[in-house]
Every structure is written in structure tokens, then in C-alpha cells.
Design a protein around this motif. Structure first.
Motif, PDB file in Angstrom:
ATOM      1  N   MET A  90       0.871  -1.266  -0.047  1.00  0.00           N
ATOM      2  CA  MET A  90       0.055  -0.012  -0.048  1.00  0.00           C
ATOM      3  C   MET A  90       0.982   1.328  -0.018  1.00  0.00           C
ATOM      4  N   HIS A 131       0.715   5.914  -0.454  1.00  0.00           N
ATOM      5  CA  HIS A 131      -0.350   7.044  -0.403  1.00  0.00           C
ATOM      6  C   HIS A 131       0.358   8.271  -0.955  1.00  0.00           C
ATOM      7  N   ILE A 136      -3.861   4.515  -2.006  1.00  0.00           N
ATOM      8  CA  ILE A 136      -5.198   5.174  -1.007  1.00  0.00           C
ATOM      9  C   ILE A 136      -4.511   6.825  -0.859  1.00  0.00           C
ATOM     10  N   ASP A 173      -4.612   9.887   1.001  1.00  0.00           N
ATOM     11  CA  ASP A 173      -5.398  10.289   2.314  1.00  0.00           C
ATOM     12  C   ASP A 173      -4.791  11.391   3.299  1.00  0.00           C
ATOM     13  N   CYS A 208      -5.815   5.586   4.949  1.00  0.00           N
ATOM     14  CA  CYS A 208      -5.446   4.393   4.496  1.00  0.00           C
ATOM     15  C   CYS A 208      -5.561   2.932   5.205  1.00  0.00           C
ATOM     16  N   HIS A 209      -5.182   3.295   6.463  1.00  0.00           N
ATOM     17  CA  HIS A 209      -5.244   2.187   7.482  1.00  0.00           C
ATOM     18  C   HIS A 209      -6.556   1.575   7.726  1.00  0.00           C
ATOM     19  N   LEU A 225      -7.793   0.047   4.216  1.00  0.00           N
ATOM     20  CA  LEU A 225      -7.535  -1.028   3.807  1.00  0.00           C
ATOM     21  C   LEU A 225      -8.516  -2.348   4.148  1.00  0.00           C
ATOM     22  N   GLY A 258       3.346  -1.306   3.908  1.00  0.00           N
ATOM     23  CA  GLY A 258       2.772   0.071   3.480  1.00  0.00           C
ATOM     24  C   GLY A 258       3.808   0.955   4.073  1.00  0.00           C
ATOM     25  N   THR A 264       0.964   1.287   9.341  1.00  0.00           N
ATOM     26  CA  THR A 264       0.644   0.070   8.520  1.00  0.00           C
ATOM     27  C   THR A 264       0.144  -1.159   9.658  1.00  0.00           C
ATOM     28  N   THR A 317     -12.627   7.767   7.379  1.00  0.00           N
ATOM     29  CA  THR A 317     -12.982   7.289   6.052  1.00  0.00           C
ATOM     30  C   THR A 317     -14.507   7.812   5.608  1.00  0.00           C
TER      31      THR A 317
END
Lengths: 187, 435
Positions: free
Chosen positions: B34, B36, B67, B69, B110-111, B114, B128, B133, B339
Motif C-alpha cells: 500500500m 499514499h 490510497i 489520504d 489508508c489504515h 484497507l 505500507g 501500517t 473514511t
């Protein structure tokens, strides 16, 4: 990797985290673009509180002569140097400012690994706490063949921890050349 | 064969080995990578430089997840340029999973994105380009943060090398009182072992006190292992984990849960009776500068902040709403859902007939768009950023100097319950007196 590293000391304390090394507002710069890489040198250590900047006295600016390149080449830190985020911008910022090596009691894992992976600077562990013994501005000489730090200003010598298993990666120049050398990367 | 911890077992399996020992360096296969907007452009630069420039191809277009973010709702031209770099790269590489800004797919932090989008599975390895991560260890996988060079290497090869960490074991027993949350547990642990107490180590959480937590609270626990220097945090999967993962698993990718062997060796073990803990707070300027809320209550505050991967999940907002409902905040209070799914939850979920969003608005809090926002400062126009040397109590994860903006600002880290209770009074307050 040079086996002898010389330069002036800039002394910091414990838990110098990545936000102090390179504040998040500058992470919009892309270190893969050379002109932007250079900018990181300007902002290196810009979030260390003034009283903690350049020990033992503090309030010592990291740059004076040049806005991008520091007057110092070796950082002496305490415990847990580079803790916090995984941003590779942290060792990049120090390297862009002209830092060749950091000597600290121990490192946060990701900072240490990033420093080695990119071959940005040599992260060395000391055998004793040096941030109370070295003064900002002292002239230092690091001998990686004998693992000794010579303080040329005070004529004191201190034993350093050998670089150990990261030596071949640093000698190869970073993760990519190392992986090619050991056959883990064919391209 | 010598028994192994679950971290050792996952790494052994991904190294194609029967067995590994702590301290060994191994090359492993990665299941998901992952990145960002903050570390993606640098990672892409390194990837291209080493894997064929314009012709470079990611190792698996379904395993690289991007992602954006961090710096999303800002006028900063460089920040917006970085999102554009990600967008062009995702198109060029035909990445299957790119959660682009300004589209219905936009997620936020992102965390949390996911797992919500089904990219976390027990037994897998997730890397990540972000230190938090480790959050995904809550799903029984090995998840850790890496820098741009490591990520660039994995992007082209699907592999990484790492040192097998020794495992520390933290066992929580007992019933969590209503005034405590996972945030109090992890702040207590970090206070005990220090912000270097788990350097280079895995932190495994176990015990009935952990399995009684919902999945979001388990994520909070694993999220902050990096604040103790931990390489990864991990919780064995149970039915709660499997139900969550099976409901969301992208592409229904098969996975195999992994558990620590009986008799596995741990380098450290500590047991907590969670029923006896009290609300914990980390004082400026380090996450291990622990105090009990009762010890420093009354300290003056200028701002309260509820958000981030650590403290901006629906469970966190439910807790804060319980305290803020029908009341008015005394200091500037910022609410940032992690999110878009959580933002929707604020509108849909009700407490005694009122939506969480209305509860916060009526209490006088400001609600932001889903993103990392002021957790890590960011550009000067970032929602909630500390642009002056003020005091802030926050549900976020880090409070080193300058973390949320101004380098002389004071940041206290606490649970959403403690932050909400303090928002009502303008001083550090004990949630036991507000519930």
C-alpha cells in the motif's frame, strides 16, 4: 561507503522523531526529483525545539552559511533516534543538508533501515551515551575500520558498535545494488 | 520442530521455509503493498529508476493498492500535484485498486480504508509506506511500515528482506469498564515499556480482554505499537475477525489463519487486569509520557480533536457522542472521520434518535472531510491544524514536537471518551465524571 568520516558535530538528545527531522508540511516535496531533493536540506531538523537544537547549550542554528547545506556533517544523538513515521524523507533531509553519519545510542527501526536502504548516511550505534559528552561544533573523525570515534577537539576516543550485518548493503551503496549483487534482483 | 509465534510462522511461510528464528534475515513474498500521496510519488520514482523507466511494470496490478489520504482537502499545489502523480501511475499500470480523490471511490485514511475495502486477511504480509501500517495486525497478519526504497523494491519484485523480530506478549484479562477504551490500554502499555520499549520487536496481544474488543478497537491497539518502536502488532484471528474479513475480502482471495504455537517463546510477557485500569493520557511531548487522567485533570486546553486512524473510527465517535449528546463544547472541537464509510456512519447511526453528526454539530463541534487532516499537521490550511502554540487534547497517535503543526504546541493523547469529556469543560477531565 567511506571508511573514514570527518566533520563537525551537531548534538541532539533522545527521541528525535521524524517530525522534528523533517516536518510533515514539507512532505509535499518529491525526493525523486533532484531540485526538490535539494529543498529537503533547507528544512532538515526545522522542528527541533530551539532549546534542544545543538546541545549542550541549545539555540544553535543547524544552518548559517548556506540555506541548504548545514555547517555540520555528523549528528550525535541519544536514544531512539528517528522514531515516529516511516518517511524516507527523514534520512534524505539529513543527507541533503550534508550529514554523512549519525552516531546514536540506538535507532528506531524504520529510520535505520531507510538510511541503509538508500545509502543516504551511515547510522552508527555508540557503545555509551555520547550526547552528554560531545559538544556541538567539536571536530570528529569516525574510523569504521576500527569502530572508533575520535574527538579531535578534546582528544577523547570512544568505541562504536560495529556496523555488523548492514555493512554489505552500505558497501554496495544501498538495497538495490545489494539485491542485484546477491542475486535477489535480476533487472 | 521448535514452536513459533504467529509472527514467526507468517514470516516462515512467506519465506518458503518450515521454520525461522528471531534475528534471522529472510527474503519474503509480499501479499499487498500500500502507498499514499505522501510517500507514493517518491516510491514510484525509485521503482521506475530501477525497474526499466517508462517500461517498468508493477509485480502484480491487483496487489499494489494506492490510497491518497494525507493532504487532500488543501489548496497546496504540490500536495495536489502528488495526487495527480498517483492518478497517472494507477492508470498507466492499470492498478485495480486506486481510491481516487474526488470520485465515489475516495476512502480517506489508508489504515482504515484497507480493511474496509477488504485488503486485510489473516496470515498475509502487508507492507505500507506509513508507520501505522501495523494497524492491520488486528486481522492476524504481519503488517509493517516501510520507506520509499523498500516499497519501490517490492513494487517491482513482490519481495522484501527483513529480520525476524522476537515477540513480546501482552495479555489483557477481565472486563473493560465503560469509561475505558483500547486507547487507554495501549497508552498504558507504551507508558510501561517506553517509546523504545518494543524497538525491532513484534507485539502480540492476547487474552479475553482483547477478544472482547470489537475489530475497530483491536485496530487501535495494533495501530500504536509503532509508538513503542514495535515492528508489528498482532492479534490472532477469531470469529469476529473472520466475520469481518469474509464479509469484505476483495476478490475472495483465499487465506489461511495462523496462530502462535503452544510453547512458543516470547522475549517479554506482561499481564494486565483491564478492570483495574483507569483512564490514561500521554502528556506532551512523547506518547510514553504517561499520566492517569485523574492525576492531571484541570490542566487548561485550547482545542479538542477527534479523528485519525487511531481515534476516528465509528467506535470512537459513538463513544464521544455518548458524552457530547445534548451538551455544548467549551473549546474548539474538531471531528474528522477516518473514511467516507465512517462519515456515512455519522449520518446514519443514531443515539436516542439523533444522528451522531447532529449530536456533534449541536454540541458546537466542527466536522471535517475524511482524511489524515491535522493528525500530522500538513499544509497550513489543513482542517484543525495547530497553527499557534496552543494546547490540544487529541485522539491521535503521536505528540512529538511539531506533530500537529506548531512546534511549540502541546498535544495530549487520550481516548475519545476523555477527549469528549475535556471538550465540554475546556480542561483535562475524567470521563468517569461525564458518563
Amino acid at each position: 561507503m567511506e571508511k573514514i568520516i570527518t566533520g563537525r558535530a551537531y548534538v541532539l538528545g533522545d527521541n528525535i522523531d521524524t517530525d522534528q527531522i523533517i516536518p510533515a508540511q514539507y512532505l509535499t516535496l518529491n525526493p525523486s526529483i533532484p531540485e526538490e531533493y535539494k529543498q529537503f536540506g533547507k528544512y532538515a531538523l526545522s522542528s527541533v525545539p530551539p532549546g534542544q537544537s545543538g546541545l549542550p547549550k541549545g539555540h544553535v542554528p543547524f544552518h548559517t552559511k548556506d540555506e541548504f547545506i548545514s555547517d555540520y556533517q555528523i549528528i550525535i544523538g541519544g536514544k531512539n533516534f528517528g522514531c515516529g513515521s516511516s518517511r524516507e524523507h527523514a534520512p534524505i533531509a539529513l543527507a541533503a543538508a550534508g550529514i554523512l553519519a549519525v552516531v546514536a545510542e540506538f535507532y528506531a527501526r524504520i529510520f535505520y533501515r531507510n538510511s541503509v536502504n538508500g545509502g543516504y548516511l551511515v547510522p552508527i550505534e555508540s557503545s555509551e551515551r555520547l550526547c552528554d559528552k560531545v559538544c556541538t561544533g567539536d571536530e570528529l573523525r569516525i574510523d569504521l575500520t576500527t569502530s572508533v570515534l575520535h574527538n579531535l577537539t578534546t582528544k577523547e576516543d570512544w568505541k562504536l558498535q560495529p556496523l555488523g550485518e548492514v555493512t554489505p548493503i552500505l558497501e554496495a551503496g544501498g538495497l538495490f545494488p545489494y539485491a542485484r549483487k546477491v542475486g535477489m534482483l535480476k533487472v | 520442530m521448535k514452536p513459533m509465534t504467529m509472527t514467526e510462522k507468517i514470516l516462515a511461510k512467506h519465506a518458503g521455509r518450515d521454520h525461522v528464528l528471531p534475528g534471522e534475515n529472510v527474503w519474503i513474498d509480499v501479499d499487498v503493498l500500500m502507498t499514499h500521496d505522501v510517500c507514493g510519488p517518491g516510491t514510484i520514482g525509485i521503482f521506475k529508476a530501477h525497474f526499466g523507466g517508462k517500461n517498468a511494470k508493477v509485480w502484480d496490478r491487483e496487489k499494489v493498492v494506492i490510497i491518497p489520504d494525507h493532504y487532500i482537502f488543501t489548496a497546496d499545489a504540490m500536495a495536489n500535484r502528488n495526487v495527480k502523480v498517483l492518478r497517472e501511475f494507477a492508470a498507466e499500470q492499470q492498478l485495480k485498486y486506486f481510491y481516487d480523490v474526488g470520485t465515489a471511490k475516495y476512502k480517506g485514511v489508508c489504515h482504515i480504508a484497507l480493511p474496509e475495502e477488504g485488503h486485510t486477511r489473516p496470515g498475509e504480509v502487508l507492507l505500507g509506506t506509513d508507520s501505522h501500517t501495523c494497524t492491520a495486525g488486528a486481522f492476524g497478519e504481519f503488517a509493517t511500515g516501510v520507506g520509499n526504497t523498500d516499497a519501490g523494491f517490492t513494487m517491482g519484485s513482490g519481495k522484501t528482506w527483513l529480520k525476524v523480530p522476537p515477540t513480546m506478549r501482552f495479555v489483557f484479562h477481565g472486563e473493560l469498564p465503560p469509561y475505558l477504551m483500547a486507547k487507554d490500554l495501549i497508552l498504558a502499555v507504551i507508558g510501561d515499556i517506553g517509546c523504545d520499549g518494543a524497538t525491532y520487536k513484534a507485539m502480540e496481544f492476547d487474552g479475553d480482554g482483547v477478544y472482547a474488543l470489537n475489530i475497530e478497537e483491536r485496530m487501535t491497539l495494533c495501530n500504536m505499537v509503532i509508538e513503542a518502536g514495535g515492528k508489528n502488532g498482532v492479534i490472532a484471528p477469531d470469529q469476529v475477525t473472520l466475520d469481518y474479513v469474509n464479509a469484505r475480502n476483495k476478490d475472495k482471495r483465499p487465506f489461511t489463519p495462523v496462530f502462535s504455537d503452544p510453547g512458543a517463546s516470547y522475549c517479554y510477557e506482561k499481564t494486565y487486569d483491564v478492570s483495574k485500569l483507569e483512564p490514561v493520557i500521554a502528556q506532551p511531548h512523547s506518547p510514553d509520557n504517561r499520566a492517569y487522567v485523574s492525576e492531571i485533570k484541570g490542566a487548561k486546553l485550547d482545542r479538542a480533536y477527534i479523528g485519525s486512524c487511531t481515534g476516528g473510527k465509528l467506535t470512537d465517535f459513538r463513544a464521544a457522542a455518548k458524552i457530547l449528546k445534548g451538551k455544548e463544547v467549551k473549546i474548539d472541537t474538531f471531528v474528522v472521520p477516518a473514511t467516507s464509510e465512517i462519515a456515512a456512519g455519522l449520518k446514519n447511526e443514531k443515539l436516542n434518535g439523533q444522528s451522531l453528526e447532529d449530536i456533534f454539530k449541536n454540541a458546537g463541534a466542527k466536522i471535517g472531510e475524511p482524511s489524515c487532516a491535522a493528525c500530522l499537521g500538513g499544509p497550513s490550511d489543513t482542517f484543525g491544524r495547530l497553527n499557534a502554540p496552543i494546547s490540544c487534547i487529541s485522539t491521535t497517535n503521536r505528540n512529538f514536537p511539531g506533530r500537529m503543526g506548531h512546534k511549540e504546541a502541546k498535544v495530549y493523547l487520550a481516548s475519545p471518551l476523555t477527549v469528549a469529556a475535556s471538550a465540554l469543560t475546556g480542561v483535562i477531565s475524567d470521563p468517569r465524571e461525564a458518563l
